[in-house]
Motif scaffolding. Structure first.
Motif, mmCIF file in Angstrom:
data_model
loop_
_atom_site.group_PDB
_atom_site.id
_atom_site.type_symbol
_atom_site.label_atom_id
_atom_site.label_comp_id
_atom_site.label_asym_id
_atom_site.label_seq_id
_atom_site.Cartn_x
_atom_site.Cartn_y
_atom_site.Cartn_z
ATOM 1 N N SER A 1 -1.035 -3.847 -12.920
ATOM 2 C CA SER A 1 -1.728 -3.058 -11.902
ATOM 3 C C SER A 1 -2.219 -3.937 -10.787
ATOM 4 C CB SER A 1 -2.918 -2.328 -12.521
ATOM 5 O OG SER A 1 -3.971 -3.224 -12.779
ATOM 6 N N GLY A 2 -2.328 -3.350 -9.612
ATOM 7 C CA GLY A 2 -2.968 -4.039 -8.500
ATOM 8 C C GLY A 2 -2.019 -4.683 -7.524
ATOM 9 N N VAL A 3 -2.578 -5.038 -6.368
ATOM 10 C CA VAL A 3 -1.825 -5.622 -5.269
ATOM 11 C C VAL A 3 -1.413 -7.087 -5.498
ATOM 12 C CG1 VAL A 3 -1.995 -6.298 -2.836
ATOM 13 C CG2 VAL A 3 -2.771 -4.054 -3.548
ATOM 14 N N PRO A 4 -2.264 -7.916 -6.156
ATOM 15 C CA PRO A 4 -1.981 -9.359 -6.180
ATOM 16 C C PRO A 4 -0.590 -9.730 -6.672
ATOM 17 C CG PRO A 4 -4.173 -8.951 -7.010
ATOM 18 C CD PRO A 4 -3.541 -7.610 -6.830
ATOM 19 N N ALA A 5 -0.084 -9.030 -7.696
ATOM 20 C CA ALA A 5 1.228 -9.387 -8.224
ATOM 21 C C ALA A 5 2.322 -9.209 -7.174
ATOM 22 C CB ALA A 5 1.541 -8.545 -9.459
ATOM 23 N N VAL A 6 2.246 -8.105 -6.430
ATOM 24 C CA VAL A 6 3.268 -7.864 -5.413
ATOM 25 C C VAL A 6 3.114 -8.860 -4.262
ATOM 26 C CG1 VAL A 6 4.290 -6.137 -3.895
ATOM 27 C CG2 VAL A 6 3.320 -5.431 -6.072
ATOM 28 N N VAL A 7 1.854 -9.214 -3.929
ATOM 29 C CA VAL A 7 1.620 -10.247 -2.916
ATOM 30 C C VAL A 7 2.271 -11.559 -3.337
ATOM 31 C CG1 VAL A 7 -0.139 -11.696 -1.839
ATOM 32 C CG2 VAL A 7 -0.497 -9.243 -1.980
ATOM 33 N N ASP A 8 2.067 -11.929 -4.606
ATOM 34 C CA ASP A 8 2.648 -13.178 -5.097
ATOM 35 C C ASP A 8 4.172 -13.133 -5.043
ATOM 36 O OD1 ASP A 8 0.155 -14.182 -5.524
ATOM 37 O OD2 ASP A 8 0.170 -13.931 -7.699
ATOM 38 N N ALA B 1 9.298 -2.337 -14.908
ATOM 39 C CA ALA B 1 7.849 -2.543 -14.797
ATOM 40 C C ALA B 1 7.215 -1.299 -14.207
ATOM 41 C CB ALA B 1 7.552 -3.751 -13.916
ATOM 42 N N ASP B 2 6.229 -0.768 -14.906
ATOM 43 C CA ASP B 2 5.484 0.372 -14.395
ATOM 44 C C ASP B 2 4.231 -0.147 -13.731
ATOM 45 O OD1 ASP B 2 7.078 2.596 -15.420
ATOM 46 O OD2 ASP B 2 6.532 1.794 -17.377
ATOM 47 N N LEU B 3 4.082 0.127 -12.463
ATOM 48 C CA LEU B 3 2.909 -0.307 -11.705
ATOM 49 C C LEU B 3 2.014 0.900 -11.469
ATOM 50 C CD1 LEU B 3 1.209 -2.217 -10.037
ATOM 51 C CD2 LEU B 3 2.736 -1.856 -8.135
ATOM 52 N N VAL B 4 0.942 0.993 -12.227
ATOM 53 C CA VAL B 4 -0.032 2.045 -11.998
ATOM 54 C C VAL B 4 -1.067 1.500 -11.030
ATOM 55 C CG1 VAL B 4 -1.763 3.522 -13.054
ATOM 56 C CG2 VAL B 4 0.304 2.962 -14.313
ATOM 57 N N ILE B 5 -1.269 2.184 -9.910
ATOM 58 C CA ILE B 5 -2.297 1.741 -8.976
ATOM 59 C C ILE B 5 -3.641 2.083 -9.604
ATOM 60 C CG2 ILE B 5 -3.234 1.925 -6.655
ATOM 61 C CD1 ILE B 5 -0.525 2.656 -5.680
ATOM 62 N N ASP B 6 -4.193 1.101 -10.304
ATOM 63 C CA ASP B 6 -5.405 1.302 -11.095
ATOM 64 C C ASP B 6 -6.601 1.188 -10.176
ATOM 65 O OD1 ASP B 6 -6.930 1.748 -13.231
ATOM 66 O OD2 ASP B 6 -6.500 -0.118 -14.279
ATOM 67 N N HIS B 7 -6.723 2.140 -9.295
ATOM 68 C CA HIS B 7 -7.711 2.092 -8.226
ATOM 69 C C HIS B 7 -9.102 2.350 -8.757
ATOM 70 C CE1 HIS B 7 -7.852 6.578 -8.143
ATOM 71 N NE2 HIS B 7 -6.708 6.360 -8.754
ATOM 72 N N LEU C 1 2.237 -1.622 -1.211
ATOM 73 C CA LEU C 1 2.776 -1.354 -2.540
ATOM 74 C C LEU C 1 4.029 -0.484 -2.457
ATOM 75 C CD1 LEU C 1 -0.554 -0.822 -4.470
ATOM 76 C CD2 LEU C 1 1.107 -2.627 -4.879
ATOM 77 N N LYS C 2 4.036 0.438 -1.505
ATOM 78 C CA LYS C 2 5.222 1.276 -1.351
ATOM 79 C C LYS C 2 6.400 0.423 -0.869
ATOM 80 C CE LYS C 2 6.167 6.077 -0.487
ATOM 81 N NZ LYS C 2 5.639 7.362 0.011
ATOM 82 N N TRP C 3 6.097 -0.563 0.014
ATOM 83 C CA TRP C 3 7.139 -1.515 0.389
ATOM 84 C C TRP C 3 7.664 -2.221 -0.856
ATOM 85 C CZ3 TRP C 3 6.714 -6.778 -0.678
ATOM 86 C CH2 TRP C 3 7.813 -7.549 -0.269
ATOM 87 N N GLY C 4 6.756 -2.641 -1.732
ATOM 88 C CA GLY C 4 7.164 -3.346 -2.947
ATOM 89 C C GLY C 4 8.078 -2.513 -3.818
ATOM 90 N N ARG D 1 -8.080 -7.983 -3.074
ATOM 91 C CA ARG D 1 -7.436 -9.019 -3.879
ATOM 92 C C ARG D 1 -6.116 -9.495 -3.296
ATOM 93 N NH1 ARG D 1 -8.626 -6.313 -9.787
ATOM 94 N NH2 ARG D 1 -10.827 -6.869 -9.908
ATOM 95 N N GLY D 2 -5.659 -8.832 -2.238
ATOM 96 C CA GLY D 2 -4.456 -9.298 -1.568
ATOM 97 C C GLY D 2 -4.742 -10.270 -0.441
ATOM 98 N N ASN D 3 -6.024 -10.654 -0.265
ATOM 99 C CA ASN D 3 -6.403 -11.556 0.821
ATOM 100 C C ASN D 3 -7.139 -12.757 0.238
ATOM 101 O OD1 ASN D 3 -7.995 -12.816 2.967
ATOM 102 N ND2 ASN D 3 -7.362 -11.087 4.239
#
Length: 802
Positions: free
Chosen positions: A2-9, A33-39, A70-73, A626-628
């Motif tokens: 979950s979350g933005v950091p993995a896609v940023v990396d 991989a299932d990415l749940v946006i665990d907002h 995330l949609k780009w990812g 967390r993406g910054n």
């Protein structure tokens, strides 16, 4: 994950591979991989029936850029499926929908398993799927084809016998187990539950126990599959034919258990036992999930904590102030606050909202409370944030939702929210009263963690409790109540209403559950889970393979982890003359290291965001940013309840020793960096307990911390430090900062030998002339390989580029 950091990396790794002459598209998940946006929605609205939609609209307003990224990812990377916001908490979605128990692929059957980037991934063990949390950094490497390496764990058998008492909930059972296993010591071990008592527990009950696994420190908390597990798969709407294939496979390989048949019990390294009949209603707190308190002792225990020395069970309030009262006005009415007053009451978190028995129990209690004429004081911030839409469905269909709403427990969103510190602000008059009286105000939540500074900056005491108890304490308005002797409240007719008058029995709850928690609900909710959010559907995003970084963004930024990376390895060097940035005691959590909640207006992160033209209203939270890396580095060690031995008060500050100035931690680290001085951290036991937060390792790396010297580590955090190339050092048995006479004012030289071995001793020299040894906690040869590469992601980039 979950979350933005993995896609940023991943995006930054593609850039790095391209710079090194490799094919950037090699950075691509090779496994589904299932990415749940665990907002974690900021709950800014209290007592409003339309708060759910307002919160979701606000979330998209604040986080649109993150969601577009995330949609780009999802378009740029193969095998990456996104469960959109507004859908639920990742672990509950996995339990109710994603988990298969047995995989059927290319004509082969094999057991399902999960590696997740959140510590509460272990929740799925309650269904018989072996799973555990790892650091996000490690999981990214797994998705790129790198195997996980670990020391073979011991397996502790936890035998359950007996039947729970009628008034006991699964939350009471898990808080009892959490305290017990923390005392036993199971860090780095697997725990497997067995014995006839397991058959008395539903899958939701088992999942609640497995979910809290990180709080007792184990790697996994496993319940083998039995007929109750098979029944749950059918109840939650899974395909019956596939479920029957699953059962036949498990029978064929002798993995389907009968917990009443002791001949099937495995051999274990160690066996501990709990009689479920001995469990009593309880809470945990005021600062740690393992500090269980029987409900009958809560009043006395809190009052003892008030005067006790500052610590896990103490607030050090002067005796003459224990009965302080502050009057305040809210919405035209006069109220009073005192030590122990409840100001937040939240039914939240995957731990309990996944469990129909405690959720329906809360609903039935609310119904009886309303019918008895009880109310909740209007200034108490109440909220209900289920882990999936199914919960709302069965609460509504069973007829209890309206009663929850009448007490202020409206659905405000589907996410972690209060459990991760995103309850939103308290009313200003409440904050002023707390501040004026220096009151120990209380948050009560059905979450899994209550570490200092995590739930809310104005609630110094926070208690974990079952959903029905959350409502009970909200009605009482204080934690200083003995439910057996004192009434919960007095209704308009002057009648005293006691908790026992409205508490539902397990029999009542189970009858409602059987009638209203049905397969059709799960099917209806989950068949449209990926398309139900119209705001998500309307988002536009590029589909380029390389991400176009926006230099003006304060949310998404290419991290500097790979700056200056070359194909050639750099030989690890001895750390010369390091200063100690911070000196800690025991149980420093990842929430202390990298808080996820609000960004304080006087913090380095706030000053950075202000310099970028943002107003405090636009700061959002550390979790959302967390993406910054610029924000997250400034947010490292920014917890307002941080206890640094160098400073005589709580707060995110330290001493810059060359100048003897007291500075914010980030500012001190920057001073050291400008003069080329490396840094280390000193710590006690259980360093890095809590969430598997990769920024708790990335942040220290960016501050220039080269090593941590601690008495012991929580498993996932040690792994994250390894992943970032930060050396986890551990004192030799029987030694610590006290026995070695370390003050933290010394300068440390850590000798790194040319030939390294797993868990070898290394020499540490001080500028005082003292020398001692510590264990270098690289536990496997693979981890040493990562260290030689400067971290696991650097290793993966070199591997892909070559």
């Amino acid at each position: 994950f979950s979350g933005v950091p993995a896609v940023v990396d991943f995006a930054a790794m593609r850039d790095a591979v391209k710079k090194l002459g490799g094919d950037p598209e090699k950075i691509n998940p090779i496994c589904p991989a299932d990415l749940v946006i665990d907002h974690s929605i900021q709950v800014d609205f209290n007592r409003q029936s339309d708060s759910l939609q307002k919160n979701q609209d606000l979330e998209f307003e604040r986080n649109k850029e993150r969601f577009e990224f995330l949609k780009w990812g999802s378009r740029a990377f193969k095998n990456l499926r996104i469960i959109p916001p507004g859908s639920g908490i990742i672990h509950q979605v996995n339990l109710e929908y994603l988990a298969r128990v047995v995989m059927d692929q290319d004509g082969y059957y094999y057991p399902d398993s999960v590696v997740g980037t959140d510590s509460h991934t272990t929740m799925i063990d309650g269904l018989g799927v072996l799973g555990w949390g790892v650091g996000g950094i490690e999981a990214e490497a797994v998705m790129l084809g790198q195997p996980i390496s670990m020391v073979l764990p011991e397996v502790v058998g936890y035998k359950l016998v007996g039947n729970p008492q009628p008034l006991v909930t699964s939350t009471d059972i898990v808080l009892t187990i959490t305290k017990h296993l923390r005392q036993v010591g199971v860090v780095g071990k697997f725990v497997e539950f067995f014995g006839p008592g397991v058959a008395q527990l539903s899958i939701a009950d088992r999942a609640t126990i497995a979910n809290m696994c990180p709080e007792y420190g184990a790697t996994a908390a496993y319940f083998p599959v039995d007929d109750i597990s098979i029944g749950y798969l059918i109840q939650t709407g899974r395909d019956k034919e596939k479920v029957m294939c699953t059962k036949r496979y498990l029978e064929a390989v002798e993995m389907l258990r009968d917990f009443k048949n002791s001949s099937q019990d495995p051999d274990f390294t160690q066996v501990v036992e709990l009689d479920l009949h001995t469990v009593v209603p309880c809470c945990s707190g005021p600062k740690r999930p393992q500090d269980k308190v029987a409900v009958s002792d809560m009043k006395k225990d809190f009052e003892t904590c008030l005067g006790a020395k500052q610590g896990f069970k103490g607030f050090q309030i002067a005796p003459d102030r224990h009965n302080s009262i502050v009057k305040f006005n809210f919405e035209g009415c006069d109220f009073e606050l005192a030590h122990g007053s409840v100001v937040i009451a939240a039914i939240t978190s995957c731990t309990n909202t996944s469990n129909p028995s405690v959720m329906l129990g809360a609903g039935l209690l609310a119904k009886k409370a309303v019918e008895a004429g009880l109310t909740v004081k209007p200034y108490i911030k109440t909220s209900l944030s289920p882990g999936s839409g199914v919960v709302t469905y069965y609460l509504r269909e069973s007829g209890v939702m309206s009663y929850l709403s009448q007490l202020g427990f409206d659905v405000v969103g589907y996410g972690c929210m209060t459990c991760i510190g995103n309850s939103g602000p308290l009313p200003e008059s409440v904050v002023e009263a707390i501040t004026q009286g220096d009151l120990v105000a209380v948050g009560v939540l059905s979450g899994n963690r209550n570490f200092e500074g995590r739930v809310h900056p104005n609630t110094r005491a926070n208690y974990l409790a079952s959903p029905p108890l959350v409502i009970a304490y909200a009605i009482a308005g204080t934690i200083r109540i003995d439910f057996e002797k004192e009434p919960l409240g007095i209704n308009a007719s002057g009648k005293k209403i006691f908790l026992k008058d409205i508490w539902p029995t397990r029999t009542e709850i189970q009858a409602v559950e059987r009638q209203f928690v049905i397969p059709a609900m799960f099917k209806e909710v989950y068949e449209k889970i990926e398309t139900v959010n119209k705001s998500w559907n309307a988002l536009d995003a590029p589909s380029d393979k390389l991400y176009t970084w926006n230099p003006k963004s304060t949310y998404i930024k290419s991290p500097p982890f790979f700056d200056g990376l070359t194909l050639a390895l750099q030989t690890p060097k001895t750390i010369e003359g390091a200063y100690v940035l911070l000196s800690f005691g025991d149980s420093v959590t990842t929430d202390h290291i990298s808080p996820a909640g609000n960004i304080a207006r006087n913090s380095p992160a706030a000053r950075y965001l202000t310099s970028r033209g943002l107003t405090p209203r636009e700061f959002n939270s550390y979790g959302s940013r967390r993406g910054n890396d610029a924000v997250m580095a400034r947010g490292t060690f920014a917890n307002i309840r941080l206890v640094n031995k160098f400073i005589d008060k709580q707060g995110p500050q330290t001493i810059h020793f060359p100048s003897e100035e007291i500075l914010d931690v980030f500012d001190a680290a920057e001073r050291y960096k400008q003069t080329g001085h490396p840094l280390i951290v000193l710590a006690g036991k259980e360093y890095g307990a809590g969430s598997s937060r990769d920024w708790a390792a990335k942040g220290p790396f960016l501050l220039g911390i080269k090593a941590v010297l601690a008495e012991s580590y929580e498993r996932i955090h040690r792994s994250n430090l390894v992943g970032m190339g930060v050396i986890p050092l551990q004192y030799l048995p029987g030694e610590d900062a006290g026995t070695l006479g370390l003050t933290g004012r010394e300068r440390y030289t850590i000798i790194i030998p040319e030939k390294l071995k797993p868990q070898m001793n290394v020499q540490i020299k001080l500028d005082t002339g003292k020398t001692f040894h510590a264990i270098m906690r690289f536990d496997t040869d693979v981890e040493l390989t990562y260290f030689h590469n400067g971290g696991i992601l650097n290793y993966m980039i070199r591997k892909m580029a070559s």
